[in-house]
Design an enzyme around this catalytic site. Sequence first.
Site, mmCIF file in Angstrom:
data_model
loop_
_atom_site.group_PDB
_atom_site.id
_atom_site.type_symbol
_atom_site.label_atom_id
_atom_site.label_comp_id
_atom_site.label_asym_id
_atom_site.label_seq_id
_atom_site.Cartn_x
_atom_site.Cartn_y
_atom_site.Cartn_z
ATOM 1 N N GLU A 118 -4.185 -1.109 3.741
ATOM 2 C CA GLU A 118 -4.381 -2.586 4.158
ATOM 3 C C GLU A 118 -5.646 -2.844 4.970
ATOM 4 O O GLU A 118 -6.078 -3.934 4.669
ATOM 5 C CB GLU A 118 -3.132 -2.969 5.016
ATOM 6 C CG GLU A 118 -2.836 -4.241 4.644
ATOM 7 C CD GLU A 118 -2.175 -4.523 3.169
ATOM 8 O OE1 GLU A 118 -2.261 -5.107 2.392
ATOM 9 O OE2 GLU A 118 -1.157 -3.619 3.166
ATOM 10 N N GLY A 158 -0.629 -9.773 -6.172
ATOM 11 C CA GLY A 158 -1.594 -9.955 -6.784
ATOM 12 C C GLY A 158 -2.929 -10.400 -5.897
ATOM 13 O O GLY A 158 -3.794 -10.786 -6.446
ATOM 14 N N ARG A 214 2.292 -7.590 9.357
ATOM 15 C CA ARG A 214 1.126 -7.205 9.016
ATOM 16 C C ARG A 214 0.528 -5.877 9.618
ATOM 17 O O ARG A 214 0.855 -5.946 10.869
ATOM 18 C CB ARG A 214 0.135 -8.413 9.065
ATOM 19 C CG ARG A 214 -1.230 -7.991 8.528
ATOM 20 C CD ARG A 214 -1.355 -7.978 7.227
ATOM 21 N NE ARG A 214 -2.551 -8.206 6.310
ATOM 22 C CZ ARG A 214 -2.812 -7.994 5.164
ATOM 23 N NH1 ARG A 214 -1.903 -7.679 4.535
ATOM 24 N NH2 ARG A 214 -3.828 -8.174 4.588
ATOM 25 N N GLU A 265 -1.155 -2.481 -0.093
ATOM 26 C CA GLU A 265 -2.286 -2.962 -0.424
ATOM 27 C C GLU A 265 -2.696 -2.610 -1.867
ATOM 28 O O GLU A 265 -1.983 -3.077 -2.970
ATOM 29 C CB GLU A 265 -3.337 -2.711 0.552
ATOM 30 C CG GLU A 265 -4.800 -2.853 0.145
ATOM 31 C CD GLU A 265 -5.359 -4.074 -0.541
ATOM 32 O OE1 GLU A 265 -4.587 -5.246 -0.879
ATOM 33 O OE2 GLU A 265 -6.283 -4.081 -1.253
ATOM 34 N N THR A 298 1.185 -5.679 -5.071
ATOM 35 C CA THR A 298 2.276 -5.689 -4.057
ATOM 36 C C THR A 298 3.510 -6.018 -4.521
ATOM 37 O O THR A 298 3.792 -6.121 -5.778
ATOM 38 C CB THR A 298 1.610 -6.758 -2.890
ATOM 39 O OG1 THR A 298 2.743 -6.900 -1.732
ATOM 40 C CG2 THR A 298 1.370 -7.992 -3.206
HETATM 41 N N1 GLU Z 1 -3.243 -6.764 0.659
HETATM 42 C C1 GLU Z 1 -3.104 -8.032 -0.138
HETATM 43 C C2 GLU Z 1 -3.172 -9.124 0.878
HETATM 44 O O1 GLU Z 1 -2.473 -8.998 1.719
HETATM 45 C C3 GLU Z 1 -1.592 -7.803 -0.915
HETATM 46 C C4 GLU Z 1 -1.565 -6.886 -1.944
HETATM 47 C C5 GLU Z 1 -2.213 -7.158 -3.254
HETATM 48 O O2 GLU Z 1 -1.353 -8.004 -3.830
HETATM 49 O O3 GLU Z 1 -3.276 -6.892 -3.490
HETATM 50 O O4 GLU Z 1 -3.326 -10.338 0.185
#
Ligand code: GLU
Length: 575
Positions: free
Chosen positions: A429, A474, A103, A410, A390
């Site tokens: 992110e 998602g 992360r 993200e 993602t």
């Molecule tokens: N940033 C999202 C998360 O870590 C993932 C990216 C997305 O699917 O929007 O939950």
Amino acid sequence: MRRVIVPAAAILVTFTTAPPVQAEPQQKVPVAEGYGGAVATVDLDASRAALAVLRKGGNAMDAAVAAGAVLGVTEPYSAGLAGGGFLVYYDAHRRKVYTLDGRETAPAAMTALTLEGLNFDEAVTSGLSAGIPGTVAQWELGLRRFGTLSLKQALKPAIEVASRGFTVDQTFYDQTAANAARFKDITSTAKLYLPNGAPPPVGSTFRNPELAATYRELGKRGVSWLYGGRLGQEIVATVKNPPVTPGSTRNVRPGLMEVADLTAYRALLREPTRVDYNGLQVYGMAPPSSGGSTVGEALNILEASPKVGLHEYLEASRLAFADRGKYVGDIPGVPLAELLSDGFAKERSCLIGDRAMAHPAAPGSPDGDYAGCPAPAGASPEVASEGPETTHLVVADRWGNVVAYNLTIESTGGNGIVVPGRGVMLNNELTDFSFGPAPGDPNLPGPGKRPRSSMAPTLVFDHGRPVLAVGSPGGSTIITTVLQILVNRYEFGMDLPAALAAPRATQRNTAQTQAEPAFLAAHQAELEALGHQFAPNPEIGAATGLEFLGHGRIQAAAEPTRRGGGSALVVQPMR
Ligand code: GLU
């Protein structure tokens, strides 16, 4: 009786010709079944890269890194080397599940106040939203601990795809077009993704030679080239001084990242989350992702529920999201064991009645003292808006190792800023943090902190034997997509491809449950009669999964249609 005389030549042909080599599909095929290893991703080039690695004797971790790097080329708006991710790995030899946290982190200069007052859209396209990239450190950690390839070897397929190019499909075109207004405001991004001022047309070949050179250089120089070296310095320079197109009126705020933040970055091995659910063992990602804890809590609630239908699925998810909002983030003291305890689940489950509960559901008290059905108090923070994009991939090898891997930058198109001359898009992110003011919110920004994620790469075991791997993109709907697939598979008896294809609904402690049109057509009336309210969402998730069918047989499954469908491949297809 007439004897049939078979000519000797025919017998020869029948018994000496090698079995026909099955040509790999030239197009995406969403389901494949066979032996010797398998992969499912959203993209044919990425799945092929993983398959080639498996066929040459690489293991699941090698193949996952190779496929992830290809996705950085072909799905550059979803994933890339300047992003982050979470990976769950089953090591068949050690019979143990590991999780790798790649992360992104916040810069040391970030505080709880840094994002306060900004609206989400302003923050997205900025240097401020770019977290310290974790993906390359995660690849290095994965290969060093579990792989057999060097990073240089694992990057080879991606270098090839970036150099020779890939065919622009409708999804890539649509994603570019949807981002065109902001891409045009960044010189380096416009140059790469809006050649001739417009998105590359469907059917054309898209090459990214600068990214090929970046991967090549990374393979040659090693990860320190990013974590403190020249590439890192260029990323920091870009974050601090985004290359805004002259004449653009967009306020692209500079970020706080320093080279020292890159030097300090570490990908981490973490304990997985685990719940026992109807005789199965479900492993997922611990904080800073809320994926494992929220999917796990909801499964426990369902297990404690006297019956399980779509109403209970929505209610269990609503309750688990209330607890996620209050308790889960990258902070010390997340009450993970209690959130995943059967006692807590029982207490939460008894709040599920015949009708949809009042909005918002309040968080419970995971305090170890569970008796009766207490009336919960206090509201839970609203689900922050999160980008819908993602990617997720699954790989298994001939030795039984399994990977479920979410990788992301993200938002679709990350922060919209390509590092000049490097062909790499930066992540946004840090917009996964709560912006504040939100006293007590576990997900406020802080120095070095990792924003709370919803990514939920998940492995399911039956008596210690892997039976399923699944995950999805998602944003916060990742959690409900994974949960719904597991419910479809294990409660409603669908096979994996059907569980993936089934229409989706997502209840995240919001007043309305978002649902796909086909879900509404089939279930809206019956669920509205129970007090549920719905809002349409054209498409939720884009999952990939593997099911282990016994005796080495694997079924790989990707989406049949969502996001243009995915690509499932196996090493030795069934005939
Ligand atoms: N940033 C999202 C998360 O870590 C993932 C990216 C997305 O699917 O929007 O939950």
